[in-house]
Design a protein around this motif. Structure first.
Motif, PDB file in Angstrom:
ATOM      1  N   ILE A 164     -42.992  36.100  11.473  1.00 25.61           N
ATOM      2  CA  ILE A 164     -42.074  35.256  12.231  1.00 25.61           C
ATOM      3  C   ILE A 164     -42.095  33.865  11.893  1.00 25.61           C
ATOM      4  N   TYR A 165     -43.522  33.581  11.561  1.00 17.90           N
ATOM      5  CA  TYR A 165     -43.786  32.146  11.191  1.00 17.90           C
ATOM      6  C   TYR A 165     -42.826  31.805   9.786  1.00 17.90           C
ATOM      7  N   ALA A 166     -43.098  32.814   8.784  1.00 19.67           N
ATOM      8  CA  ALA A 166     -42.259  32.107   7.612  1.00 19.67           C
ATOM      9  C   ALA A 166     -40.904  32.321   7.699  1.00 19.67           C
ATOM     10  N   ILE A 167     -40.085  33.260   8.805  1.00 22.03           N
ATOM     11  CA  ILE A 167     -38.534  33.309   9.060  1.00 22.03           C
ATOM     12  C   ILE A 167     -38.316  31.780   9.772  1.00 22.03           C
ATOM     13  N   ARG A 187     -44.340  28.022   1.358  1.00 22.39           N
ATOM     14  CA  ARG A 187     -45.111  28.063   2.621  1.00 22.39           C
ATOM     15  C   ARG A 187     -44.647  29.697   2.991  1.00 22.39           C
ATOM     16  N   SER A 188     -43.478  29.706   3.111  1.00 21.50           N
ATOM     17  CA  SER A 188     -42.717  31.001   3.800  1.00 21.50           C
ATOM     18  C   SER A 188     -43.308  32.301   2.866  1.00 21.50           C
ATOM     19  N   LEU A 194     -49.389  37.082   2.791  1.00 23.65           N
ATOM     20  CA  LEU A 194     -50.414  37.143   3.523  1.00 23.65           C
ATOM     21  C   LEU A 194     -50.189  38.375   4.803  1.00 23.65           C
ATOM     22  N   ALA A 195     -48.847  38.056   5.431  1.00 23.59           N
ATOM     23  CA  ALA A 195     -48.703  39.177   6.242  1.00 23.59           C
ATOM     24  C   ALA A 195     -48.587  40.442   5.628  1.00 23.59           C
ATOM     25  N   LEU A 196     -48.078  40.755   4.313  1.00 20.97           N
ATOM     26  CA  LEU A 196     -48.183  41.997   3.872  1.00 20.97           C
ATOM     27  C   LEU A 196     -49.647  42.607   3.758  1.00 20.97           C
ATOM     28  N   ALA A 197     -50.511  41.707   3.080  1.00 18.41           N
ATOM     29  CA  ALA A 197     -51.835  41.790   3.140  1.00 18.41           C
ATOM     30  C   ALA A 197     -52.640  42.252   4.298  1.00 18.41           C
ATOM     31  N   ILE A 198     -52.158  41.790   5.514  1.00 18.62           N
ATOM     32  CA  ILE A 198     -52.979  41.946   6.505  1.00 18.62           C
ATOM     33  C   ILE A 198     -52.546  43.195   7.244  1.00 18.62           C
TER      34      ILE A 198
END
Length: 287
Positions: A164-167, A187-188, A194-198
């Motif tokens: 959501i932050y990236a969007i 940054r996006s 990072l979202a994918l890794a988590i």
């Protein structure tokens, strides 16, 4: 499947002795009464049983925990008994095989009494649980399962928050043309990486500790988790390094040495991870 087989091989004598003790404790003179009332409750790992007469024909229905199958009465079982080598106590314990009905590993025990043969099919996974060869303390196992469930879903929520932050960053760049387009896009991408890794970490934890809980503890799971997570971190840092290089090149090239240090650090991480994966695979082949 491999983990079940490994546990079975490491504890073969104990499992064989336990199965022998189980069948020795059954009064097969009361076979029909036991089957209809209590035998499956007494031995949860026992999933099916039937009798074979002296003519090698199945003389009873196929009794299972769920129902009674009469369709197999009279089937010729000579091809099964021909390959059996009974021990001195008239008991035969088979090797592990995959049951055609359930697709799970089973062990068959055949008892020769007088002119009859009694066949008992045990599900290996349930048997190992009964013998406390897998899982741990019941309440502690439940606690850890719930904890991993909570932790896994929280990680998934954080992953969603990063998406959501990236969007949001991309949307603000579209609305505000004064913002640095290149920096915002980088940054996006970092946030999405990072979202994918988590999320990958969350998925692996939930798969192995909650929904498809591993049957034994080994280092392979932890090694895979660490390698996959570090790979995602290295990708994110590589993107950040590229962004730093562009920023310094466009503003003050005298600070390029800082970008070099960052890229060198990422390079060291890549080399370290490569060595770690090599050692992990080498040790896996030795085992």
């Amino acid at each position: 499947m491999k983990e079940i087989v490994a546990i079975y091989k490491n504890n073969y004598s104990f499992i064989e002795n336990s199965l022998t003790a189980m069948v020795d404790s059954i009064d097969f003179d009361e076979y029909d009464i036991l089957v209809s009332k209590s035998i499956f409750a007494l031995f949860p790992a026992l999933k099916a049983t039937y009798k074979i007469n002296k003519k090698f024909k199945q003389s009873t229905p196929l009794y299972t925990q769920e129902n009674v199958d009469n369709s197999s009465i009279g089937l010729d079982k000579a091809h099964l008994l021909d390959r059996i080598q009974f021990r001195d106590d008239n008991i035969y314990i088979s090797n592990i095989y995959v049951n055609s009905r359930s697709g799970t590993p089973f062990i068959t025990v055949v008892i020769h009494i007088a002119d009859e043969y009694i066949v008992c099919d045990f599900e290996l996974y349930t048997l190992l649980k009964e013998l406390s060869l897998i899982e741990g303390h019941e309440y502690f196992s439940e606690f850890t399962r719930y904890f991993y469930t909570l932790f896994g879903f929280l990680l998934a929520l954080f992953s969603l928050a990063l998406i959501i932050y990236a969007i949001y960053i991309t949307w603000t760049i579209v609305l505000d043309s004064d913002k640095d387009l290149l920096s915002g896009l980088f940054r996006s991408i970092i946030a999405l990486t990072l979202a994918l890794a988590i999320f990958d970490l969350s998925k692996t934890i939930l798969e192995h500790e909650v929904f498809y809980k591993s049957l034994s503890r080994n280092n392979n799971l932890e090694n895979r988790l660490l390698a996959r997570f570090l790979t995602s971190i290295i990708i994110a840092l590589s993107i950040e390094s590229l962004m730093v290089v562009f920023k310094i090149a466009l503003s003050d090239s005298s600070k390029m040495v800082h970008a070099f240090y960052l890229i060198a650090g990422v390079g060291i991480m890549i080399v370290s991870l490569s060595l770690y994966i090599f050692v992990m695979r080498y040790n896996g082949k030795k085992e």
